[in-house]
Design a protein around this motif. Structure first.
Motif, PDB file in Angstrom:
ATOM      1  N   GLU A 124       0.839  -1.208   0.000  1.00  0.00           N
ATOM      2  CA  GLU A 124       0.000   0.000   0.000  1.00  0.00           C
ATOM      3  C   GLU A 124       0.872   1.257   0.000  1.00  0.00           C
ATOM      4  O   GLU A 124       0.604   2.211  -0.740  1.00  0.00           O
ATOM      5  N   GLY A 125       1.912   1.247   0.805  1.00  0.00           N
ATOM      6  CA  GLY A 125       2.832   2.389   0.833  1.00  0.00           C
ATOM      7  C   GLY A 125       3.563   2.547  -0.489  1.00  0.00           C
ATOM      8  O   GLY A 125       3.802   3.670  -0.953  1.00  0.00           O
ATOM      9  N   ALA A 126       3.936   1.412  -1.091  1.00  0.00           N
ATOM     10  CA  ALA A 126       4.596   1.454  -2.402  1.00  0.00           C
ATOM     11  C   ALA A 126       3.645   2.022  -3.446  1.00  0.00           C
ATOM     12  O   ALA A 126       4.056   2.784  -4.332  1.00  0.00           O
ATOM     13  N   GLU A 127       2.378   1.663  -3.351  1.00  0.00           N
ATOM     14  CA  GLU A 127       1.372   2.166  -4.294  1.00  0.00           C
ATOM     15  C   GLU A 127       1.263   3.681  -4.208  1.00  0.00           C
ATOM     16  O   GLU A 127       1.207   4.365  -5.239  1.00  0.00           O
ATOM     17  N   GLU A 128       1.240   4.212  -2.996  1.00  0.00           N
ATOM     18  CA  GLU A 128       1.111   5.660  -2.815  1.00  0.00           C
ATOM     19  C   GLU A 128       2.261   6.413  -3.480  1.00  0.00           C
ATOM     20  O   GLU A 128       2.075   7.507  -4.008  1.00  0.00           O
ATOM     21  N   ILE A 129       3.441   5.812  -3.468  1.00  0.00           N
ATOM     22  CA  ILE A 129       4.607   6.444  -4.099  1.00  0.00           C
ATOM     23  C   ILE A 129       4.571   6.235  -5.612  1.00  0.00           C
ATOM     24  O   ILE A 129       4.758   7.173  -6.385  1.00  0.00           O
ATOM     25  N   ALA A 130       4.317   4.995  -6.039  1.00  0.00           N
ATOM     26  CA  ALA A 130       4.385   4.651  -7.467  1.00  0.00           C
ATOM     27  C   ALA A 130       3.313   5.341  -8.289  1.00  0.00           C
ATOM     28  O   ALA A 130       3.565   5.723  -9.437  1.00  0.00           O
ATOM     29  N   GLU A 131       2.121   5.549  -7.723  1.00  0.00           N
ATOM     30  CA  GLU A 131       1.033   6.138  -8.514  1.00  0.00           C
ATOM     31  C   GLU A 131       1.310   7.576  -8.925  1.00  0.00           C
ATOM     32  O   GLU A 131       0.665   8.096  -9.831  1.00  0.00           O
ATOM     33  N   LYS A 132       2.299   8.193  -8.299  1.00  0.00           N
ATOM     34  CA  LYS A 132       2.654   9.574  -8.647  1.00  0.00           C
ATOM     35  C   LYS A 132       3.734   9.635  -9.730  1.00  0.00           C
ATOM     36  O   LYS A 132       4.077  10.710 -10.200  1.00  0.00           O
ATOM     37  N   LEU A 133       4.270   8.483 -10.113  1.00  0.00           N
ATOM     38  CA  LEU A 133       5.356   8.445 -11.091  1.00  0.00           C
ATOM     39  C   LEU A 133       4.813   8.485 -12.518  1.00  0.00           C
ATOM     40  O   LEU A 133       3.731   7.948 -12.785  1.00  0.00           O
ATOM     41  N   PRO A 134       5.552   9.088 -13.434  1.00  0.00           N
ATOM     42  CA  PRO A 134       5.085   9.136 -14.828  1.00  0.00           C
ATOM     43  C   PRO A 134       5.022   7.740 -15.442  1.00  0.00           C
ATOM     44  O   PRO A 134       5.880   6.900 -15.176  1.00  0.00           O
ATOM     45  N   GLY A 135       3.991   7.503 -16.223  1.00  0.00           N
ATOM     46  CA  GLY A 135       3.837   6.222 -16.910  1.00  0.00           C
ATOM     47  C   GLY A 135       3.188   5.135 -16.071  1.00  0.00           C
ATOM     48  O   GLY A 135       2.921   4.046 -16.570  1.00  0.00           O
ATOM     49  N   VAL A 136       2.930   5.408 -14.810  1.00  0.00           N
ATOM     50  CA  VAL A 136       2.287   4.428 -13.936  1.00  0.00           C
ATOM     51  C   VAL A 136       0.792   4.723 -13.907  1.00  0.00           C
ATOM     52  O   VAL A 136       0.379   5.829 -13.581  1.00  0.00           O
ATOM     53  N   ASP A 185      -3.307   3.662 -12.832  1.00  0.00           N
ATOM     54  CA  ASP A 185      -4.104   3.000 -11.797  1.00  0.00           C
ATOM     55  C   ASP A 185      -4.414   1.560 -12.187  1.00  0.00           C
ATOM     56  O   ASP A 185      -4.450   0.676 -11.340  1.00  0.00           O
ATOM     57  N   GLN A 186      -4.627   1.324 -13.490  1.00  0.00           N
ATOM     58  CA  GLN A 186      -4.953  -0.025 -13.968  1.00  0.00           C
ATOM     59  C   GLN A 186      -3.793  -0.989 -13.715  1.00  0.00           C
ATOM     60  O   GLN A 186      -4.015  -2.128 -13.302  1.00  0.00           O
ATOM     61  N   LEU A 187      -2.570  -0.554 -13.979  1.00  0.00           N
ATOM     62  CA  LEU A 187      -1.405  -1.413 -13.723  1.00  0.00           C
ATOM     63  C   LEU A 187      -1.306  -1.775 -12.246  1.00  0.00           C
ATOM     64  O   LEU A 187      -1.077  -2.931 -11.890  1.00  0.00           O
ATOM     65  N   GLY A 201       6.290  -6.057 -12.192  1.00  0.00           N
ATOM     66  CA  GLY A 201       7.376  -5.575 -13.041  1.00  0.00           C
ATOM     67  C   GLY A 201       6.884  -4.600 -14.094  1.00  0.00           C
ATOM     68  O   GLY A 201       7.573  -3.630 -14.437  1.00  0.00           O
ATOM     69  N   GLU A 202       5.695  -4.838 -14.613  1.00  0.00           N
ATOM     70  CA  GLU A 202       5.139  -3.968 -15.654  1.00  0.00           C
ATOM     71  C   GLU A 202       4.878  -2.545 -15.165  1.00  0.00           C
ATOM     72  O   GLU A 202       4.812  -1.619 -15.966  1.00  0.00           O
ATOM     73  N   ILE A 203       4.764  -2.385 -13.862  1.00  0.00           N
ATOM     74  CA  ILE A 203       4.492  -1.047 -13.328  1.00  0.00           C
ATOM     75  C   ILE A 203       5.624  -0.087 -13.675  1.00  0.00           C
ATOM     76  O   ILE A 203       5.382   1.028 -14.118  1.00  0.00           O
ATOM     77  N   ARG A 204       6.859  -0.512 -13.524  1.00  0.00           N
ATOM     78  CA  ARG A 204       7.990   0.369 -13.808  1.00  0.00           C
ATOM     79  C   ARG A 204       8.834  -0.058 -14.998  1.00  0.00           C
ATOM     80  O   ARG A 204       9.618   0.724 -15.510  1.00  0.00           O
ATOM     81  N   HIS A 205       8.710  -1.283 -15.414  1.00  0.00           N
ATOM     82  CA  HIS A 205       9.501  -1.776 -16.546  1.00  0.00           C
ATOM     83  C   HIS A 205       8.616  -1.815 -17.791  1.00  0.00           C
ATOM     84  O   HIS A 205       8.035  -2.845 -18.126  1.00  0.00           O
ATOM     85  N   THR A 206       8.566  -0.702 -18.476  1.00  0.00           N
ATOM     86  CA  THR A 206       7.696  -0.596 -19.646  1.00  0.00           C
ATOM     87  C   THR A 206       8.095  -1.573 -20.743  1.00  0.00           C
ATOM     88  O   THR A 206       7.262  -1.955 -21.555  1.00  0.00           O
ATOM     89  N   GLU A 207       9.342  -2.017 -20.731  1.00  0.00           N
ATOM     90  CA  GLU A 207       9.809  -2.921 -21.785  1.00  0.00           C
ATOM     91  C   GLU A 207       9.186  -4.312 -21.709  1.00  0.00           C
ATOM     92  O   GLU A 207       9.233  -5.061 -22.678  1.00  0.00           O
ATOM     93  N   ILE A 208       8.572  -4.676 -20.575  1.00  0.00           N
ATOM     94  CA  ILE A 208       7.947  -5.996 -20.486  1.00  0.00           C
ATOM     95  C   ILE A 208       6.429  -5.942 -20.644  1.00  0.00           C
ATOM     96  O   ILE A 208       5.765  -6.962 -20.595  1.00  0.00           O
ATOM     97  N   ARG A 209       5.901  -4.770 -20.840  1.00  0.00           N
ATOM     98  CA  ARG A 209       4.453  -4.638 -21.045  1.00  0.00           C
ATOM     99  C   ARG A 209       4.061  -5.227 -22.392  1.00  0.00           C
ATOM    100  O   ARG A 209       4.847  -5.237 -23.336  1.00  0.00           O
TER     101      ARG A 209
END
Length: 167
Positions: free
Chosen positions: A59-71, A73-75, A137-145
Motif C-alpha cells: 500500500e505504501g509502495a502504491e502511494e509512491i508509485a502512482e505519482k510516477l510518470p507512466g504508472v 491506476d490499472q497497472l 514488473g510492468e508497473i515500472r519496466h515498460t519494456e515488459i508490457r
C-alpha cells in the motif's frame, strides 16, 4: 528506506521461494527423501512470511508509485488483485507445510496426504507468483508490457514521424 524500497526488497522471495520450494518438494517426492521435503516445507513457510511483509508494504509502495510518470491506476490495480490471490495460495501453502512438518515429526500417516496437498496448492501458488511478479514488473519496466515496442520498431516509428514532418 521508504515502503516502495522495502516492497522491492522483500517481494522477490515469496516468488522465488515458492518456485524453489515446489521444485525441491517434487524432488523429495521423486527420490523419497524426507530431508528434501522438509527443506521445501521450511522454504514455503519462509516464503509466506516474506509474502506477508510484501503485502504490508504494498500500500505504501502504491502511494509512491502512482505519482510516477507512466504508472497507471490499472497497472497497480491488476498487480494488487493478483498479489491478493497469490498471497492466499502462499499462506495456504505455508500452513499446509507447517502441518506437514508437524505430522512428519509425529510420524502420522496423514503426512503423505498433506504433502500431496501442499504440492497441489503450491502449483497454483507458482502460477499466481508468476502473474503477480510480471504485473508488478510492468508497473515500472515498460519494456515488459504487452504493448512494448522493440528498439527497431521504435526507430522505425521515429523515422516515420520524421518523414511525416517533411510532407
Amino acid at each position: 528506506m521508504n515502503d516502495a524500497h522495502l516492497h522491492l526488497v522483500v517481494n522477490h522471495f515469496p516468488i522465488i521461494g515458492t518456485i524453489f520450494g515446489l521444485g525441491i518438494l517434487i524432488a523429495g517426492l521423486i527420490f523419497k527423501n524426507q530431508t528434501l521435503k522438509n527443506t521445501a516445507f521450511v522454504l514455503f513457510i519462509i516464503a509466506a512470511a516474506f509474502g506477508f511483509a510484501s503485502m504490508n508494504t504494498g500500500e505504501g509502495a502504491e502511494e509512491i508509485a502512482e505519482k510516477l510518470p507512466g504508472v497507471t491506476d490499472q497497472l497497480i490495480e491488476t498487480h494488487e488483485e493478483l498479489a491478493e490471490t497469490f498471497s492466499l495460495f502462499l499462506y495456504a501453502t505455508g500452513l499446509l507445510s507447517l502441518l506437514s512438518l508437524i505430522l512428519v515429526y509425529k510420524k502420522s500417516a496423514l503426512a503423505k496426504l498433506t504433502t500431496i496437498g501442499t504440492v497441489g496448492v503450491a502449483v497454483v501458488a507458482v502460477y499466481f507468483a508468476q502473474q503477480t511478479g510480471t504485473s508488478g514488473g510492468e508497473i515500472r519496466h515498460t519494456e515488459i508490457r504487452a504493448n512494448a515496442t522493440t528498439p527497431s520498431e521504435g526507430a522505425i516509428n521515429k523515422e516515420n514521424d520524421l518523414n511525416a514532418d517533411d510532407h
